[in-house]
Write a protein that holds these residues in place. Structure first.
Motif, PDB file in Angstrom:
ATOM      1  N   SER A 119      40.876  44.917  35.098  1.00 22.82           N
ATOM      2  CA  SER A 119      40.957  44.265  36.408  1.00 22.82           C
ATOM      3  C   SER A 119      41.187  42.779  36.221  1.00 22.82           C
ATOM      4  N   ASN A 120      41.929  42.167  37.163  1.00 21.69           N
ATOM      5  CA  ASN A 120      42.143  40.723  37.035  1.00 21.69           C
ATOM      6  C   ASN A 120      40.921  39.934  37.505  1.00 21.69           C
ATOM      7  N   GLY A 128      40.631  38.222  43.904  1.00 19.55           N
ATOM      8  CA  GLY A 128      41.433  39.126  43.082  1.00 19.55           C
ATOM      9  C   GLY A 128      41.069  40.564  43.370  1.00 19.55           C
TER      10      GLY A 128
END
Length: 145
Positions: A102-103, A119
């Motif tokens: 995940s960012n 994000g």
């Protein structure tokens, strides 16, 4: 004694009923297992979203920073309240894991309720990927299944 007045069932009838019940059990158990897995995942995501909203409200009410991070390969998340040092730990069901690709690696709110970074959080579930996107600094959550 007249046999036609006796009541009860024969051994063969009893075996037939037990066989039918066994077959129905074999059909119902796997279906109910899938339903309970789906329900526990749904409950876990609702609890996670409520935790994030609670963090934001706490940050604004107490003018402090709150921080959510993941551990145990994404099966656990921790919430830390900086003013008290309190740390709460919550475990996801075994079928849910936070995806470290995940960012967004953490969720954190400033004293005014704004997020430090926005994000997307990606989770792996029994049905595939689920994504929670945080838009804007105020923490608006969009859930994609």
């Amino acid at each position: 004694m007249d046999k036609s007045s006796e009541k009860g069932m024969t051994f063969l009838e009893l075996l037939l009923v037990l066989t039918i019940l066994g077959a129905l059990t074999l059909i119902v158990v796997p279906v109910s297992h899938g339903w309970t897995t789906e329900q526990s995942e749904r409950d876990a995501f609702e609890a996670f979203q409520a935790t994030v909203q609670e963090m934001q409200a706490y940050s604004m009410a107490h003018q402090t920073t709150t921080w959510l991070s993941f551990s145990n390969n994404g099966s656990t998340y921790h919430v830390k309240y900086w003013d008290t040092g309190e740390l709460k730990e919550t475990h996801f069901p075994p079928t849910i894991r936070y995806d470290s690709m995940s960012n967004l690696k953490f969720v954190s709110f400033q004293e005014n309720g704004n997020m430090f970074k926005t994000g997307a959080l990606i989770f792996q579930t029994s049905d595939g990927e689920k994504k929670i996107t945080f838009q804007f600094q105020r923490g608006r959550m969009l859930v994609y299944e």
